[in-house]
Design a protein around this motif. Structure first.
Motif, PDB file in Angstrom:
ATOM      1  N   MET A   1      24.192  48.252  28.313  1.00 38.52           N
ATOM      2  CA  MET A   1      23.715  46.886  28.373  1.00 38.52           C
ATOM      3  C   MET A   1      24.856  45.903  28.107  1.00 38.52           C
ATOM      4  SD  MET A   1      20.950  45.326  28.979  1.00 38.52           S
ATOM      5  CE  MET A   1      20.025  43.891  28.700  1.00 38.52           C
ATOM      6  N   GLY A   2      25.680  46.195  27.093  1.00 35.65           N
ATOM      7  CA  GLY A   2      26.795  45.314  26.758  1.00 35.65           C
ATOM      8  C   GLY A   2      27.826  45.264  27.869  1.00 35.65           C
ATOM      9  N   LYS A   3      28.057  46.418  28.500  1.00 35.96           N
ATOM     10  CA  LYS A   3      29.021  46.482  29.592  1.00 35.96           C
ATOM     11  C   LYS A   3      28.568  45.613  30.756  1.00 35.96           C
ATOM     12  CE  LYS A   3      31.258  49.837  32.641  1.00 35.96           C
ATOM     13  NZ  LYS A   3      31.342  51.253  33.007  1.00 35.96           N
ATOM     14  N   ARG A   4      27.276  45.669  31.048  1.00 35.60           N
ATOM     15  CA  ARG A   4      26.728  44.884  32.157  1.00 35.60           C
ATOM     16  C   ARG A   4      26.855  43.389  31.879  1.00 35.60           C
ATOM     17  NH1 ARG A   4      20.780  45.731  34.858  1.00 35.60           N
ATOM     18  NH2 ARG A   4      21.096  44.273  36.546  1.00 35.60           N
ATOM     19  N   LYS A   5      26.588  42.978  30.646  1.00 31.60           N
ATOM     20  CA  LYS A   5      26.713  41.563  30.286  1.00 31.60           C
ATOM     21  C   LYS A   5      28.168  41.109  30.387  1.00 31.60           C
ATOM     22  CE  LYS A   5      22.773  40.988  27.184  1.00 31.60           C
ATOM     23  NZ  LYS A   5      22.377  40.659  25.803  1.00 31.60           N
ATOM     24  N   LEU A   6      29.089  41.968  29.987  1.00 30.41           N
ATOM     25  CA  LEU A   6      30.510  41.627  30.064  1.00 30.41           C
ATOM     26  C   LEU A   6      30.934  41.415  31.514  1.00 30.41           C
ATOM     27  CD1 LEU A   6      33.335  41.308  28.806  1.00 30.41           C
ATOM     28  CD2 LEU A   6      33.601  43.778  29.111  1.00 30.41           C
ATOM     29  N   ILE A   7      30.581  42.345  32.372  1.00 34.85           N
ATOM     30  CA  ILE A   7      30.956  42.239  33.787  1.00 34.85           C
ATOM     31  C   ILE A   7      30.310  41.013  34.421  1.00 34.85           C
ATOM     32  CG2 ILE A   7      30.749  43.362  36.045  1.00 34.85           C
ATOM     33  CD1 ILE A   7      31.126  46.031  34.554  1.00 34.85           C
ATOM     34  N   THR A   8      29.031  40.779  34.103  1.00 36.17           N
ATOM     35  CA  THR A   8      28.335  39.600  34.629  1.00 36.17           C
ATOM     36  C   THR A   8      29.029  38.322  34.160  1.00 36.17           C
ATOM     37  OG1 THR A   8      26.246  40.808  34.633  1.00 36.17           O
ATOM     38  CG2 THR A   8      26.109  38.404  34.766  1.00 36.17           C
ATOM     39  N   GLY A   9      29.404  38.276  32.900  1.00 37.50           N
ATOM     40  CA  GLY A   9      30.097  37.104  32.358  1.00 37.50           C
ATOM     41  C   GLY A   9      31.435  36.871  33.030  1.00 37.50           C
ATOM     42  N   ILE A  10      32.161  37.946  33.297  1.00 33.39           N
ATOM     43  CA  ILE A  10      33.460  37.818  33.965  1.00 33.39           C
ATOM     44  C   ILE A  10      33.281  37.292  35.386  1.00 33.39           C
ATOM     45  CG2 ILE A  10      35.401  39.145  34.899  1.00 33.39           C
ATOM     46  CD1 ILE A  10      35.215  40.910  32.380  1.00 33.39           C
ATOM     47  N   VAL A  11      32.319  37.843  36.108  1.00 34.08           N
ATOM     48  CA  VAL A  11      32.084  37.410  37.493  1.00 34.08           C
ATOM     49  C   VAL A  11      31.634  35.960  37.532  1.00 34.08           C
ATOM     50  CG1 VAL A  11      30.620  37.764  39.523  1.00 34.08           C
ATOM     51  CG2 VAL A  11      31.629  39.732  38.367  1.00 34.08           C
ATOM     52  N   VAL A  12      30.689  35.601  36.680  1.00 33.41           N
ATOM     53  CA  VAL A  12      30.198  34.220  36.658  1.00 33.41           C
ATOM     54  C   VAL A  12      31.338  33.274  36.278  1.00 33.41           C
ATOM     55  CG1 VAL A  12      28.663  32.609  35.442  1.00 33.41           C
ATOM     56  CG2 VAL A  12      27.795  34.821  36.239  1.00 33.41           C
ATOM     57  N   GLY A  13      32.127  33.649  35.311  1.00 32.09           N
ATOM     58  CA  GLY A  13      33.264  32.817  34.905  1.00 32.09           C
ATOM     59  C   GLY A  13      34.272  32.640  36.029  1.00 32.09           C
ATOM     60  N   ALA A  14      34.528  33.707  36.776  1.00 30.48           N
ATOM     61  CA  ALA A  14      35.462  33.614  37.894  1.00 30.48           C
ATOM     62  C   ALA A  14      34.925  32.697  38.985  1.00 30.48           C
ATOM     63  CB  ALA A  14      35.743  35.003  38.461  1.00 30.48           C
ATOM     64  N   VAL A  15      33.640  32.814  39.283  1.00 29.04           N
ATOM     65  CA  VAL A  15      33.036  31.973  40.318  1.00 29.04           C
ATOM     66  C   VAL A  15      33.069  30.508  39.888  1.00 29.04           C
ATOM     67  CG1 VAL A  15      30.869  31.424  41.499  1.00 29.04           C
ATOM     68  CG2 VAL A  15      31.616  33.804  41.292  1.00 29.04           C
ATOM     69  N   VAL A  16      32.669  30.244  38.653  1.00 30.28           N
ATOM     70  CA  VAL A  16      32.661  28.864  38.160  1.00 30.28           C
ATOM     71  C   VAL A  16      34.085  28.312  38.132  1.00 30.28           C
ATOM     72  CG1 VAL A  16      32.209  27.405  36.136  1.00 30.28           C
ATOM     73  CG2 VAL A  16      30.521  29.093  36.866  1.00 30.28           C
ATOM     74  N   GLY A  17      35.033  29.116  37.696  1.00 31.87           N
ATOM     75  CA  GLY A  17      36.437  28.677  37.670  1.00 31.87           C
ATOM     76  C   GLY A  17      36.962  28.398  39.063  1.00 31.87           C
ATOM     77  N   GLY A  18      36.621  29.255  40.010  1.00 28.06           N
ATOM     78  CA  GLY A  18      37.052  29.048  41.392  1.00 28.06           C
ATOM     79  C   GLY A  18      36.474  27.787  41.992  1.00 28.06           C
ATOM     80  N   ILE A  19      35.196  27.559  41.752  1.00 29.35           N
ATOM     81  CA  ILE A  19      34.545  26.339  42.274  1.00 29.35           C
ATOM     82  C   ILE A  19      35.156  25.099  41.631  1.00 29.35           C
ATOM     83  CG2 ILE A  19      32.373  25.050  42.299  1.00 29.35           C
ATOM     84  CD1 ILE A  19      30.958  27.792  42.654  1.00 29.35           C
ATOM     85  N   THR A  20      35.410  25.159  40.337  1.00 24.48           N
ATOM     86  CA  THR A  20      36.010  24.028  39.632  1.00 24.48           C
ATOM     87  C   THR A  20      37.405  23.737  40.180  1.00 24.48           C
ATOM     88  OG1 THR A  20      34.782  24.599  37.638  1.00 24.48           O
ATOM     89  CG2 THR A  20      36.671  23.140  37.360  1.00 24.48           C
ATOM     90  N   ALA A  21      38.173  24.772  40.467  1.00 25.06           N
ATOM     91  CA  ALA A  21      39.528  24.586  40.986  1.00 25.06           C
ATOM     92  C   ALA A  21      39.520  23.932  42.358  1.00 25.06           C
ATOM     93  CB  ALA A  21      40.247  25.928  41.049  1.00 25.06           C
ATOM     94  N   LEU A  22      38.448  24.142  43.129  1.00 25.20           N
ATOM     95  CA  LEU A  22      38.382  23.575  44.470  1.00 25.20           C
ATOM     96  C   LEU A  22      38.138  22.067  44.482  1.00 25.20           C
ATOM     97  CD1 LEU A  22      36.491  26.388  46.398  1.00 25.20           C
ATOM     98  CD2 LEU A  22      38.917  25.796  46.519  1.00 25.20           C
ATOM     99  N   PHE A  23      37.906  21.463  43.328  1.00 23.36           N
ATOM    100  CA  PHE A  23      37.797  20.009  43.260  1.00 23.36           C
ATOM    101  C   PHE A  23      39.148  19.353  43.524  1.00 23.36           C
ATOM    102  CE2 PHE A  23      33.911  20.824  40.676  1.00 23.36           C
ATOM    103  CZ  PHE A  23      33.031  20.123  41.485  1.00 23.36           C
ATOM    104  N   ASP A  24      40.228  20.090  43.327  1.00 22.16           N
ATOM    105  CA  ASP A  24      41.576  19.582  43.571  1.00 22.16           C
ATOM    106  C   ASP A  24      41.910  19.727  45.055  1.00 22.16           C
ATOM    107  OD1 ASP A  24      44.219  18.667  42.899  1.00 22.16           O
ATOM    108  OD2 ASP A  24      44.884  20.742  43.114  1.00 22.16           O
TER     109      ASP A  24
END
Length: 97
Positions: free
Chosen positions: A1-24
């Motif tokens: 369960m913890g592993k799944r939450k970690l991977i989900t958090g990493i993926v969501v963080g990467a997507v949000v970071g990528g979208i945020t970077a595209l504002f530039d």
């Protein structure tokens, strides 16, 4: 369960970071260029699979040659260290007698 939450958090963080970077504007332009280049390269591979296979073969051959050369250098260096340690050990043994 913890592993799944970690991977989900990493993926969501990467997507949000990528979208945020595209504002530039520069980032959007760079991303657009890279995606276009990737599309062109993949189209070329699909149209010319023999070239792609040949390029991969050449890259693997070059990697193997470089790896072999570096492995030989490492073996030679280890042999020199072994010889030096043997010489030092012999000198220490002769001094103790």
């Amino acid at each position: 369960m913890g592993k799944r939450k970690l991977i989900t958090g990493i993926v969501v963080g990467a997507v949000v970071g990528g979208i945020t970077a595209l504002f530039d504007g520069d980032t959007r332009s760079y991303t657009k260029q890279r995606i276009s280049r990737c599309k062109d390269m993949s189209s070329h591979v699909v149209r010319n699979p023999a070239d792609a296979v040949n390029n991969v073969k050449q890259s693997v051959d070059k990697f193997y040659e470089t790896f072999s050369y570096q492995a030989e250098n490492a073996v030679n260096a280890l042999e020199q260290v072994e010889q030096t340690l043997g010489t030092v050990s012999d000198k220490l043994s002769s001094k103790r007698k």
